[in-house]
Design a protein around this motif. Structure first.
Motif, mmCIF file in Angstrom:
data_model
loop_
_atom_site.group_PDB
_atom_site.id
_atom_site.type_symbol
_atom_site.label_atom_id
_atom_site.label_comp_id
_atom_site.label_asym_id
_atom_site.label_seq_id
_atom_site.Cartn_x
_atom_site.Cartn_y
_atom_site.Cartn_z
ATOM 1 N N SER A 4 0.840 -1.201 0.000
ATOM 2 C CA SER A 4 0.000 0.000 0.000
ATOM 3 C C SER A 4 0.876 1.252 0.000
ATOM 4 N N ALA A 5 0.561 2.205 -0.860
ATOM 5 C CA ALA A 5 1.298 3.473 -0.903
ATOM 6 C C ALA A 5 1.121 4.246 0.397
ATOM 7 N N LEU A 6 -0.063 4.142 0.971
ATOM 8 C CA LEU A 6 -0.335 4.842 2.222
ATOM 9 C C LEU A 6 0.552 4.324 3.351
ATOM 10 N N PHE A 7 0.678 2.994 3.432
ATOM 11 C CA PHE A 7 1.484 2.399 4.495
ATOM 12 C C PHE A 7 2.930 2.878 4.416
ATOM 13 N N TRP A 8 3.522 2.808 3.229
ATOM 14 C CA TRP A 8 4.929 3.194 3.094
ATOM 15 C C TRP A 8 5.120 4.695 3.280
ATOM 16 N N LYS A 9 4.099 5.461 2.915
ATOM 17 C CA LYS A 9 4.211 6.903 3.127
ATOM 18 C C LYS A 9 4.243 7.216 4.619
ATOM 19 N N VAL A 10 3.354 6.597 5.380
ATOM 20 C CA VAL A 10 3.311 6.831 6.826
ATOM 21 C C VAL A 10 4.594 6.362 7.482
ATOM 22 N N ILE A 303 7.146 19.750 14.646
ATOM 23 C CA ILE A 303 7.516 18.979 13.455
ATOM 24 C C ILE A 303 6.370 18.061 13.035
ATOM 25 N N GLY A 304 5.732 17.420 14.009
ATOM 26 C CA GLY A 304 4.627 16.525 13.684
ATOM 27 C C GLY A 304 3.465 17.247 13.017
ATOM 28 N N LEU A 305 3.104 18.406 13.510
ATOM 29 C CA LEU A 305 2.002 19.163 12.898
ATOM 30 C C LEU A 305 2.376 19.641 11.498
ATOM 31 N N THR A 306 3.650 20.005 11.303
ATOM 32 C CA THR A 306 4.081 20.440 9.972
ATOM 33 C C THR A 306 4.047 19.286 8.984
ATOM 34 N N PHE A 307 4.560 18.129 9.402
ATOM 35 C CA PHE A 307 4.521 16.963 8.524
ATOM 36 C C PHE A 307 3.083 16.559 8.218
ATOM 37 N N MET A 308 2.205 16.656 9.206
ATOM 38 C CA MET A 308 0.810 16.307 8.981
ATOM 39 C C MET A 308 0.176 17.250 7.964
ATOM 40 N N SER A 309 0.577 18.503 7.989
ATOM 41 C CA SER A 309 0.044 19.460 7.010
ATOM 42 C C SER A 309 0.462 19.076 5.599
ATOM 43 N N PHE A 310 1.734 18.694 5.415
ATOM 44 C CA PHE A 310 2.191 18.246 4.101
ATOM 45 C C PHE A 310 1.471 16.977 3.668
ATOM 46 N N PHE A 311 1.292 16.062 4.611
ATOM 47 C CA PHE A 311 0.619 14.806 4.288
ATOM 48 C C PHE A 311 -0.816 15.061 3.830
ATOM 49 N N LEU A 312 -1.507 15.956 4.513
ATOM 50 C CA LEU A 312 -2.869 16.299 4.093
ATOM 51 C C LEU A 312 -2.868 16.958 2.727
ATOM 52 N N THR A 315 -2.557 14.250 0.289
ATOM 53 C CA THR A 315 -3.765 13.437 0.255
ATOM 54 C C THR A 315 -4.897 14.141 -0.489
ATOM 55 N N LEU A 316 -5.014 15.438 -0.291
ATOM 56 C CA LEU A 316 -6.160 16.165 -0.834
ATOM 57 C C LEU A 316 -5.930 16.708 -2.235
ATOM 58 N N THR A 317 -4.654 16.840 -2.643
ATOM 59 C CA THR A 317 -4.386 17.449 -3.953
ATOM 60 C C THR A 317 -3.655 16.529 -4.907
ATOM 61 N N GLY A 318 -3.074 15.436 -4.394
ATOM 62 C CA GLY A 318 -2.307 14.573 -5.278
ATOM 63 C C GLY A 318 -0.885 15.043 -5.487
ATOM 64 N N LEU A 319 -0.485 16.155 -4.887
ATOM 65 C CA LEU A 319 0.882 16.640 -4.999
ATOM 66 C C LEU A 319 1.830 15.691 -4.283
ATOM 67 N N ARG A 320 2.962 15.365 -4.914
ATOM 68 C CA ARG A 320 3.922 14.456 -4.316
ATOM 69 C C ARG A 320 5.074 15.241 -3.713
ATOM 70 N N HIS A 322 8.661 14.686 -1.767
ATOM 71 C CA HIS A 322 9.671 13.650 -1.548
ATOM 72 C C HIS A 322 10.062 13.608 -0.067
ATOM 73 N N PRO A 323 10.378 12.400 0.465
ATOM 74 C CA PRO A 323 10.825 12.315 1.863
ATOM 75 C C PRO A 323 12.013 13.214 2.183
ATOM 76 N N MET A 324 12.912 13.428 1.199
ATOM 77 C CA MET A 324 14.025 14.334 1.449
ATOM 78 C C MET A 324 13.544 15.763 1.682
ATOM 79 N N GLN A 325 12.467 16.125 1.009
ATOM 80 C CA GLN A 325 11.908 17.462 1.218
ATOM 81 C C GLN A 325 11.266 17.571 2.608
ATOM 82 N N TYR A 326 10.606 16.492 3.014
ATOM 83 C CA TYR A 326 10.117 16.450 4.399
ATOM 84 C C TYR A 326 11.282 16.653 5.383
ATOM 85 N N LEU A 327 12.373 15.911 5.136
ATOM 86 C CA LEU A 327 13.509 15.939 6.050
ATOM 87 C C LEU A 327 14.157 17.315 6.093
ATOM 88 N N LEU A 328 14.270 17.974 4.958
ATOM 89 C CA LEU A 328 14.879 19.307 4.930
ATOM 90 C C LEU A 328 14.022 20.320 5.690
#
Length: 452
Positions: A4-10, A303-312, A315-320, A322-328
């Motif tokens: 599942s893409a969702l599982f690996w994303k989380v 950090i958790g709230l910021t990551f959750m905002s990106f994840f939403l 989820t809502l727009t289909g924009l991808r 990258h995990p490196m962008q999350y990390l930066l």
């Protein structure tokens, strides 16, 4: 589930947060290290100036020699017993005016205090004129005042006893209590109808000033220019007033409350450190290191709230994203606390928080404009980060209501997530990649869309 893409994303996001715990722990260690440097300044001031001070006295000490006759081998043998008899004041009044001075070593600050002290004491003549037997010899009496650190003794006035002045000598002259002052008291003074003592003393110290209430009735009044006193000790002041320009406090106690008269037996060594005392501490207000350390503990929430905002957003727009962008982005939020620590040592915590918030929100806004390919979305995230920084600052300032505010923030975040994702088909995100018969995988543009 594992396809599942969702599982690996989380799992990827959780991995990023675990990785970010490493610099956060390093940052926490740095805060403790800088705080220990500040504590070293206070220790240096104690070593170079004077340590905490405890005033014990004044009291009258009389050397006594008792002759006793014992029988040994049918012979009478006289033996001597030498000890010191203590007489405590009937009434003791101490008045102090304290001035606290800041001292800097590099960028760190400590405090020393100077206190002008006036002592008044009266003694019960009946106790002082106890009859002495023929086998008892009285030595030269002396008045004693013990202090915690004699290096802090400044100007010392003459001892006034019933209107006559007597010189004061260094040292307490008591066994086991070396630091202090004493003055020889003529034996004839013990026969005066009334014995009243008075003298002035300038005392310097660091951190704490304490007064042992040795009188049957003891009172201590202190005024100071320091607006951050600490009154935790054996006795709380009966009255106190604390303002931005300083404080005043008044303590009072009797032997009924402290039983101090039982601590001065004939010949007993006095352990000044164990005696109950009126005490006040020149306490530091909550400084930038304590506040920064508390702020770092909220970093995982930011950090958790910021990551959750990106994840939403994904989820809502289909924009991808990258995990490196999350990390930066996460590292930039960690850098916020490093900037906060470094700048707060020079301009204070509140100014440093404002500067760090603007700098980190600005660099994230610049970066996210390219990542999200939208100036509007970037501006919204920048504004959101500034709002989170404001909420966290309020959490730090309102310690009593921190739990309430933190709960409110988490509840609002959870409510927003539930509202925005209420129509998502989470089962639809688990569809597997279809492999055609020819073995070639066709790229599915909808594969990473986390919505139905």
């Amino acid at each position: 589930m594992f396809k599942s893409a969702l599982f690996w994303k989380v799992m990827t996001l959780l991995g990023c947060m675990v990785v970010l715990l490493i610099p956060l722990n390093m940052l926490s260690s740095l805060v403790n290290e800088r705080s220990s440097y500040r504590d070293d300044v206070e220790q240096s001031l104690r070593q170079s100036a004077s340590g905490p001070q405890t005033i014990t006295g004044p009291l009258i000490a009389i050397p006594i020699t008792e002759l006793t006759t014992v029988m040994e081998d049918n012979k009478e043998i006289k033996k001597e017993r030498r000890f010191i008899r203590y007489y405590l004041p009937e009434n003791l009044s101490i008045v102090g005016k304290q001035t606290v001075e800041p001292r800097h070593i590099g960028i760190y600050e400590g405090q020393i205090w100077r206190t002008a002290i006036t002592l008044n004491a009266t003694f019960n003549r009946q106790l002082l004129s106890n009859e002495v037997g023929p086998d008892t010899l009285i030595g030269t009496p002396y008045v004693v005042l013990a202090v915690g650190d004699s290096r802090g003794i400044g100007k010392v006035g003459e001892l006034d006893i019933n209107g006559e002045s007597y010189p004061i000598e260094p040292g307490s002259n008591l066994p086991g209590v070396g630091q202090g002052l004493h003055a020889i008291l003529p034996v004839k003074r013990l026969q005066d109808e009334k014995l009243t003592l008075r003298f002035n003393l300038d005392l310097m110290g660091t951190k704490q000033l304490a007064v042992v209430p040795v009188g049957r009735n003891s009172q201590f009044n202190l005024t100071s220019n320091w607006p951050h006193p600490g009154f935790m000790g054996d006795f709380l002041p009966q009255q106190r007033t604390v303002t931005e320009s300083g404080f005043s406090a008044s303590w009072q106690s009797t032997w009924f409350a402290n039983n101090l008269n039982t601590s001065f037996y004939d010949g007993q060594l006095i352990d000044v450190d164990r005696l109950p005392a009126f005490s006040v501490t020149v306490a530091n207000p909550v400084d930038q290191y304590q506040l920064t350390d508390r702020a770092v503990k909220y970093a995982i929430l930011l950090i958790g709230l910021t990551f959750m905002s990106f994840f939403l957003l994904e989820t809502l727009t289909g924009l991808r994203v990258h995990p490196m962008q999350y990390l930066l982005v996460g590292l930039s939020l960690v850098m916020f606390y490093l900037v906060l620590l470094a700048v707060s040592e020079h301009i204070g915590f509140n100014g440093a928080w404002l500067l760090a918030s603007l700098v980190c929100a600005g660099i994230n806004g610049f970066y996210l404009k390219a990542v999200l390919n939208s100036g509007k979305a970037s501006a919204m995230f920048t504004l959101g980060l500034l709002m989170l920084d404001t909420v966290l600052w309020q959490l730090l300032q309102s310690e009593d209501s921190a739990l309430l505010l933190g709960t409110g923030v988490l509840f609002a975040a959870l409510s927003a997530i539930m509202l925005l994702t209420r129509n998502i088909d989470w089962y639809g995100m688990r569809r597997k990649v279809q492999v055609p018969e020819n073995g070639e995988i066709q790229e599915d543009p909808e594969r990473f869309r986390l919505w139905k």
